[in-house]
Write a protein that holds these residues in place. Sequence first.
Motif, PDB file in Angstrom:
ATOM      1  N   GLN A 257      44.095  41.436  42.000  1.00  0.00           N
ATOM      2  CA  GLN A 257      43.157  41.513  40.901  1.00  0.00           C
ATOM      3  C   GLN A 257      41.685  40.600  41.379  1.00  0.00           C
ATOM      4  OE1 GLN A 257      43.812  41.796  36.866  1.00  0.00           O
ATOM      5  NE2 GLN A 257      45.999  42.193  37.242  1.00  0.00           N
ATOM      6  N   VAL A 258      40.692  41.043  40.772  1.00  0.00           N
ATOM      7  CA  VAL A 258      39.440  40.187  40.920  1.00  0.00           C
ATOM      8  C   VAL A 258      39.050  39.666  39.576  1.00  0.00           C
ATOM      9  CG1 VAL A 258      38.905  41.122  43.261  1.00  0.00           C
ATOM     10  CG2 VAL A 258      37.946  42.243  41.125  1.00  0.00           C
ATOM     11  N   THR A 259      38.155  38.637  39.816  1.00  0.00           N
ATOM     12  CA  THR A 259      37.395  38.104  38.318  1.00  0.00           C
ATOM     13  C   THR A 259      36.239  38.948  38.491  1.00  0.00           C
ATOM     14  OG1 THR A 259      36.376  36.473  39.617  1.00  0.00           O
ATOM     15  CG2 THR A 259      38.516  36.084  38.815  1.00  0.00           C
ATOM     16  N   GLU A 260      35.289  38.732  37.462  1.00  0.00           N
ATOM     17  CA  GLU A 260      34.058  39.102  37.630  1.00  0.00           C
ATOM     18  C   GLU A 260      33.345  38.442  38.388  1.00  0.00           C
ATOM     19  OE1 GLU A 260      31.915  38.723  34.037  1.00  0.00           O
ATOM     20  OE2 GLU A 260      32.858  36.893  33.421  1.00  0.00           O
ATOM     21  N   VAL A 261      32.151  38.991  38.910  1.00  0.00           N
ATOM     22  CA  VAL A 261      31.040  38.531  39.858  1.00  0.00           C
ATOM     23  C   VAL A 261      30.029  37.675  38.971  1.00  0.00           C
ATOM     24  CG1 VAL A 261      29.496  38.848  41.742  1.00  0.00           C
ATOM     25  CG2 VAL A 261      31.364  40.130  41.455  1.00  0.00           C
ATOM     26  N   LEU A 262      29.760  36.369  39.327  1.00  0.00           N
ATOM     27  CA  LEU A 262      28.858  35.729  38.510  1.00  0.00           C
ATOM     28  C   LEU A 262      27.662  35.476  39.640  1.00  0.00           C
ATOM     29  CD1 LEU A 262      30.775  32.865  36.760  1.00  0.00           C
ATOM     30  CD2 LEU A 262      30.030  35.174  35.804  1.00  0.00           C
ATOM     31  N   ALA A 263      26.580  35.810  39.046  1.00  0.00           N
ATOM     32  CA  ALA A 263      25.275  35.718  40.282  1.00  0.00           C
ATOM     33  C   ALA A 263      24.862  34.331  40.343  1.00  0.00           C
ATOM     34  CB  ALA A 263      24.362  36.635  39.658  1.00  0.00           C
ATOM     35  N   GLU A 264      24.312  34.093  41.627  1.00  0.00           N
ATOM     36  CA  GLU A 264      23.483  32.940  41.925  1.00  0.00           C
ATOM     37  C   GLU A 264      24.056  31.560  41.298  1.00  0.00           C
ATOM     38  OE1 GLU A 264      19.363  33.304  42.143  1.00  0.00           O
ATOM     39  OE2 GLU A 264      20.349  34.517  43.786  1.00  0.00           O
ATOM     40  N   THR A 265      25.277  31.222  41.781  1.00  0.00           N
ATOM     41  CA  THR A 265      25.887  30.018  41.362  1.00  0.00           C
ATOM     42  C   THR A 265      26.752  29.206  42.450  1.00  0.00           C
ATOM     43  OG1 THR A 265      27.056  28.890  39.642  1.00  0.00           O
ATOM     44  CG2 THR A 265      27.614  31.162  39.906  1.00  0.00           C
ATOM     45  N   LEU A 266      26.774  28.188  42.391  1.00  0.00           N
ATOM     46  CA  LEU A 266      28.056  27.611  43.404  1.00  0.00           C
ATOM     47  C   LEU A 266      29.004  26.783  42.370  1.00  0.00           C
ATOM     48  CD1 LEU A 266      25.933  25.908  46.089  1.00  0.00           C
ATOM     49  CD2 LEU A 266      26.885  28.078  46.141  1.00  0.00           C
ATOM     50  N   CYS A 267      28.686  26.864  41.114  1.00  0.00           N
ATOM     51  CA  CYS A 267      29.812  26.492  40.192  1.00  0.00           C
ATOM     52  C   CYS A 267      30.198  27.359  38.930  1.00  0.00           C
ATOM     53  CB  CYS A 267      29.299  25.328  39.642  1.00  0.00           C
ATOM     54  SG  CYS A 267      28.722  24.105  40.548  1.00  0.00           S
ATOM     55  N   PRO A 268      30.730  28.705  39.495  1.00  0.00           N
ATOM     56  CA  PRO A 268      30.915  29.625  38.281  1.00  0.00           C
ATOM     57  C   PRO A 268      32.136  29.305  37.193  1.00  0.00           C
ATOM     58  CG  PRO A 268      32.211  29.947  40.495  1.00  0.00           C
ATOM     59  CD  PRO A 268      31.398  28.829  40.659  1.00  0.00           C
ATOM     60  N   THR A 269      31.791  29.500  35.837  1.00  0.00           N
ATOM     61  CA  THR A 269      32.965  29.195  34.887  1.00  0.00           C
ATOM     62  C   THR A 269      33.089  30.858  34.574  1.00  0.00           C
ATOM     63  OG1 THR A 269      31.716  27.352  34.260  1.00  0.00           O
ATOM     64  CG2 THR A 269      33.191  28.379  32.712  1.00  0.00           C
ATOM     65  N   TRP A 270      34.311  31.252  35.410  1.00  0.00           N
ATOM     66  CA  TRP A 270      34.712  32.799  34.925  1.00  0.00           C
ATOM     67  C   TRP A 270      35.191  32.726  33.704  1.00  0.00           C
ATOM     68  CZ3 TRP A 270      36.447  31.160  40.147  1.00  0.00           C
ATOM     69  CH2 TRP A 270      35.691  31.724  40.984  1.00  0.00           C
ATOM     70  N   ASP A 271      36.225  31.700  33.246  1.00  0.00           N
ATOM     71  CA  ASP A 271      36.715  31.795  32.132  1.00  0.00           C
ATOM     72  C   ASP A 271      37.283  33.067  31.660  1.00  0.00           C
ATOM     73  OD1 ASP A 271      37.964  31.342  29.649  1.00  0.00           O
ATOM     74  OD2 ASP A 271      35.865  31.118  28.373  1.00  0.00           O
ATOM     75  N   GLN A 272      38.380  33.375  32.387  1.00  0.00           N
ATOM     76  CA  GLN A 272      38.853  34.739  32.634  1.00  0.00           C
ATOM     77  C   GLN A 272      40.491  34.745  32.832  1.00  0.00           C
ATOM     78  OE1 GLN A 272      36.804  37.209  35.154  1.00  0.00           O
ATOM     79  NE2 GLN A 272      38.014  39.140  34.796  1.00  0.00           N
TER      80      GLN A 272
END
Length: 1792
Positions: free
Chosen positions: A816-831
């Motif tokens: 499965q995949v998480t959502e894509v967070l644009a333009e960051t090196l420090c994503p907080t997916w919280d998923q």
Amino acid sequence: MKRSKHRGHKEDRNGDEPAILETENLDRQGMFMGGGPDPDTISLASVTAVTDNVSNKRSKPDIKMEPSSGRPVDYQVSVTVVEARQLVGLNMDPMVCVEIGEDKKYTSMKESTNCPYYNEYFVFDFHVPPDVMFDKILKVSVIHSKNLLRSGTLVGSFKLDVGTIYSQPEHQFYHKWALLSDPDDISAGCKGYVKCDIAVVAKGDTIKTPHKANETDEDDIEGNLLLPEGVPAERQWARYYLKIYRAEGLPRMNTSIMANVKKAFIGENKDLVDPYVQVQFAGQKGKTSVQKSCYEPIWNEQLVFTEMFPPLCKRMKIQIRDSDKVNDVAIGTHFLDLRTLSNDGDKGFLPTLGPAWVNMYGSTRTYTLMDEYQELNEGLGEGVSFRARLLISLGMEILDPSSPDITSSTEVQLEGVPNISETATGKVEEFFLFGSFLEATMIDRKIGDKPINFELTIGYYGNEIDGVGKPKTKGKKGGGDGEEEETELIHNSSEEEMDDDGDLTSVATTPPMKPVITDRNYFHLPYFERKPCIYIKSWWQDQRRRLYNANIIDNIADKLEDGLNDVQEIIKTEKTYPERRLRGVLEELSQGCNQFLVLANKDTNQSGRTKLDRERLKLCLSEVESIGQQAKAMRSQVKKSTVRDKIKLAQNFLTKLRFLADEPQHSVPDVFIWMISNGKRIAYARVPSKDLLYSTVEEEKGKDCGKVKTIFLRIPGKKGFGPAGWTVQAKIEIYLWLGLSKQRKDYLCGLPNGFEENKLSRGPGMPCSPPISLTYMMKQIFQLRVHMYQARSLFAADSTGLSDPFARVFFSTQSQVTEVLAETLCPTWDQLLVFENVELFGEATELRDDPPIIVIEIYDQDTVGKADFMGRTFAKPVVKMADEHYGPPRFPPQLEYYQIYRGNCSAGEMLAAFELLQIGPNGKADLPPIDGPTDMDRGPILPVPLGIRPVLSKYRIEVLFWGLRDLKRVNLAQVDRPRVDIECAGKGVQSALIPNYKKNPNFSTLVKWFEVDLPENELLHPPLNIRVVDCRAFGRYTLVGSNAVTSLRKFIYRATDKQANNYSTTEEIIVVSMETEPSCKKMDTVVKLDSCSDAVVKVEDDDKDGKGKKRKRKKGDEIEEEELDESMLDWWSKYFASIETLTEALKAQEAALSDSEDKDDMDIADGGDIKPDDSPVKGTKRGKGKKKKMQDPFEKKKPKLDELKVYPKELESEFDSFEDWLHSFNLFRGKGGDDDDQNVMDEDRIVGKFKGSLCMYKVSDDMPRDMSFDSNMGMFQNIPHNDPINVLVRIYIIRATDLHPADINGKADPYIAIRLGKSEIKDKENYISKQLNPLFGKSFDVEATFPMDSTLTVSIYDWDLVGTDDLIGETKLDLENRFYSKHRATCGIARNYAIHGYNVWRDPLKPTQILAKLCKDGKLDGPHYGPGGRVKVENRVFMAPTEIEDENGLKKQTEEHLALTVLKHWEEIPKVGCKLVQEHVETRPLLHPDKPGIEQGRIEMWVDMFPKDMTAPGPALDISPRKPKKFELRVIVWNTDEVVLEDDDIFTGEKSSDIFVRGWLKGQQEDKQDTDVHYHSITGEGNFNWRFVYPFDYLMAEEKIVISKKESMFAWDETEYKIPARLNLQVWDADHFSADDFLGAIELDLNRFPRGAKTAKQCSIEMVTNEGEMPMVSIFKQKRIKGWWPFVARNEEDEFELTGKVEAELHLLTGEEAERSPAGEGRNEPDPLEKPNRPDIALLWFLIPFKAAKHLICDQYRWLTIKIVTALLLLAILGLFLYNMPGYMVKKMLGA
């Protein structure tokens, strides 16, 4: 791992405890584990977070993917040849040659000297893999009289490999003497010494230049030999015998197409390989004979190498090559590492090996004409397939060079040896390898459309595609006839081979199967409940004991490594009691070691045991025992404070254990697993056979034997480097078992339970064979919950320098995949990702204890094309069975950090938690509910539930926006209107816009703030992102660059309490006496008293009593310390004194360091019973003794000088980059580099800097507020404004050292270039010719305006007559941070205040003004100057003298000393105190943009800055280099005595000599002067009365003569040389017709040479050989000396012998004195010397011819004379005959 009991298949396994990941309360853990183990041994959190397995079913996967060896790296080897001494030979013209591999470089040639001084520097650059680099041989040789026409004769050479140098401390040898020996004549002994510095730098190494020891230490040649630590000074010659018996299992090498044609026509089938063995060792090559066309060649030959022992070359390279007319190809390569074959301890052993088989690995065995993996066969990179095995043995003997039968050359010899018996290497046994593929997932989509099968091979067994010539193994049908077998096996086991006992020999491949799609990127094979199996029988020599011992040690080491990782993780996450865990680790280590001692001694009488086996066993036993004892002793010493040091010691144990586990004598080859798609090999994995080896003793078992192992297959060879190697080709879960066929009964017992075996149907009554597949009856259904919270410090995958990350999670066959967070090196997916209905096969309880691993991959989403891989990590879920309660301590699971790897390098970390929940009989109703936070609605995306997500609280983040610097262009357009956006956890703030970046790059609004909810736990804080955007026309924004601040901890504001920062209410008085404190000897003492009285603390200077002692000296010392003459002193005196102080300090530091190390060792050695109170005493007593010794000479020698501080590194590294309140954040843009080391911040990616700062604090009402609090500035009070400011920058450049040569001749012509903003200075006219250590001594003034011109670049260029000048290196300084720093780095504060002389105060502000300003800025009370030389600031009182002398020597009252004392102790002032920058010189490395990370030299300099709105500074200090002083040395040679007699008198036969003396100053050979000749001395006495006159230029401070001369006829300009002042005197015998004979010489170092003897009798050879004991004098102090000195030369035995004595008088005059009283050379005017009184020989000349003739003809050469006369007569007769013959003949013919 705990040991599993041997249970039957179906036995219940509830006995195992559950895996504990982490709980806060250790006591509760103890209870929970049922009074289980000691809390120390519980693993809290492992670094890879794949926690220790509790059941023993699975082994740990390896997280790093890419093989690191084989990838080329930049190396630079720098060699300085300083000088040579004691060269053997008479009157030589030596030059030194340095060669590394193929590269050779030569020094210049020095004429007629045996101790030449060169001081030449060479640099070699390489770009090769580490293994290749470290095997290169560095050779230093001295050659006599080489020129264009002739090659010269080799005097002697010295060689070592580069690896030896690299393994030295600091990767270098410094000022060491290489001992030269003659390779053609090993009995000759030492041929001289060359003093050199050798350093090897790889990219990213920093090199510390060691402090210069004083000359006397280095003249001790024996004590400073160029040898690694622990190698004896006297190395002997030895012979290394490498016996090569035979090889087997060679691959087919169908090299020539002709062979196939031949085969087609004639049907003749020969083996198509002509193997021979080539061996390289210590720069020599040897080869065996070629065995024509044969797959199992038998050589029975030995190669004999002659080399010193111990050799300075670590590895011997053995290669089987295929001889071919066109070019020979390597078939396989093996390296013998001599460190593993010998041991230099007291009970050590010489190198020995075998007879034993060594296995060679390399490219695949399929033959293609162009082998893409050929270099794997050369030994580069990890082999991907078995190539051959070779039977060898190694022995050596130390030579006795005096014995006559030894050939003295070192050429490699080839000899025959007798055959070896079959059993010498052990008894051949049948081994059985079984494997079962439980799962194959993550198959790359490129190969997903063709059927796939897997192949297992061990050695040359099981390889079914390539067709292999197997050896005809004894009695077993190891394979039919070569050809049949080949054709038969290509049909993939269609007709399996039958064994003699009716068993199948092998099923080596799984049946092909079409993959099924998992998701867009990966496929998997649909094995479901039916798991294919494979098995192979093979026959090898039974050397299991070797592997067992290695396994036991590896097992101990693995436990130790896991334990240490645990302890470090505990420290990193700041959990409690790391020391407890460390004690547990050490306890486990000592138990493991004891167990080894019990187990290792078994079956020692097995056949095939070699000498090395016995010696290694002894070694391992003693080493392991000592490690066990030390660990036990250490355990009792572990305290909270010492945890870190003890971890370091434990790491040493770990490296030692890993070294011991490396077994040099191979036995069973490694196992290879290949994935084959459509008959083509795609990817492989290599598993060492020892990891799979079965033993009935648990400790001896391989770590993966009988366990399920997760293996990632990778691409072979070079293609596997870089991004291609990071994508997984396939992930397989495989069960492997290897053991003797006899032990086969247990081979299935490690598999997950609940299966049935499927066997091939056989006829009735046949024995059963192993299964070809397993069918699982039991399966469990689970739900997996993946809580992906955030990630940080990810890899920048886009050109913007950011990424669009998403994570893909794989478990079993789902993804499965998480959502894509644009333009960051420090994503907080919280998923939360939920995997439904995961089917796992096997028993429930087993799965609970040991679930499969989860793979998480992070990708960067691209709009076009496929997503880029950014990194990967593994995790294990916490498992809950259906009947368990969901609650503490295991549930809900905690979020944890997992390290993300990209290849071998870490690429960020991920915060997540994983739980695997069994779905029971009632279905999903029993699962715990998912209760996410109610306030968020994110559609289908589930947030991480409460209880797992961190607890948040409100923080305020204040941002100080200062300015932007050095912004580069973006998409070719310049940045014009930038803005900074700050974002953290979804909230953020924007800076004001900079309207015109070129005019003023600073922000108008300084401070802004925002509030944000952050986790309470500081370790879980998300990173803060800084982005700079450029606002362009029409509302467009372009991203310029970004930076992620990963850790905000250093910006958290913590309110200071009153007691902190040495804030005590007492007044303290610090008294500083007038004299300066010598920096390295004493610390200022401050005593605090808590009563309110004024405490007066006397700070005494320890030199006061030293003054009195100076005069009382033993008469022998005679070195009267002259009082310093102030007028003589200049800035350089101060500089050289400071350098000396730095050297002393570094030495003292080293001594202290070695002291503390001794102490550590002592503590351990003494065992655990040291009482805690007496161990420190021991250390201090010894320390004191040492310190006393250190300081004595120092106090004697040092005159009182004001000094400055010399920093051996950059100034900013000492003061934390001057970021006390203003921080610089580098802005990155562009993709991250795919270098091996992404941790090196790629310089090319930096596009500018944001200057500012952050401050964060929890929002609460009771924030402390000062009265003068400016609410606009928030926490950033008292900060200067950031308007533009004009500054005068004064740059002082002293010298550069060790520059990288820029010209072909190995030199450079350096000059300085300075760039600041728009102003640029190139000091091209003043270049310094041909110099790599130039002394510049210059200052430059540049005007600058901050903030526009804030970066100063100082570069050194190489001047070229034609073409452009080349950059050698440059260094960049950030002046702005220095200017605004609280450390006051604008102008360093001198140690003393003086208004005239060499130490004049350079700051326009006097100390009183500086102090007043500091007090005002810091809102301090003071300064109050009181009577009696006191000053009070806040609550501190300082005392100091109050008088000062002006130029005329008048005393005046002043408060400046008082103020200066406060400034020097400013760090002790409460609240605002910090260390102020003192007067200094900094040493900065020079770097070149094309060679990042490798130093190109260093520069010593300092910078002063003066704001234009303040008083103007005085003129710059004069630091121009000292001019050498003119001197004249007059040497009068009065007499000689006892000169050896060289000639035989022609008529009397007696010995005599025609003596003359020659002399010159070193370096000025062309000015050599000779006396006249004293003819016919019979006694060796000569009278001369002859004067030599040598004018020279001399630098007193450096004790060097300065010579300027053109290097050659074609040189453009003169080159300056500095060489030591040494006088050479030689005595010669003059000959009329032949060359004069050299008799003897002496070299006197004018600074310290033995005082001449009063009479000829007292003059002895001791004065040369035993200099240390003699009273030494210096001509520069004595001015005039007369006496007798010995002449010496070396005899045939190479020892010094006395060849004469000379009476001479040395007289030194300065240039002026010499002009006033001139003297002539020889016996000439002015001041002529009288003629010597020589015996009269005038008449002798007249009689000589007669006497000589008589003597010659009658006495000496009577017979010779007769013979000559007879011969002449005969010749005359013959001549007449020939003359008359023709005429006579004619007459006869004509009949006249």
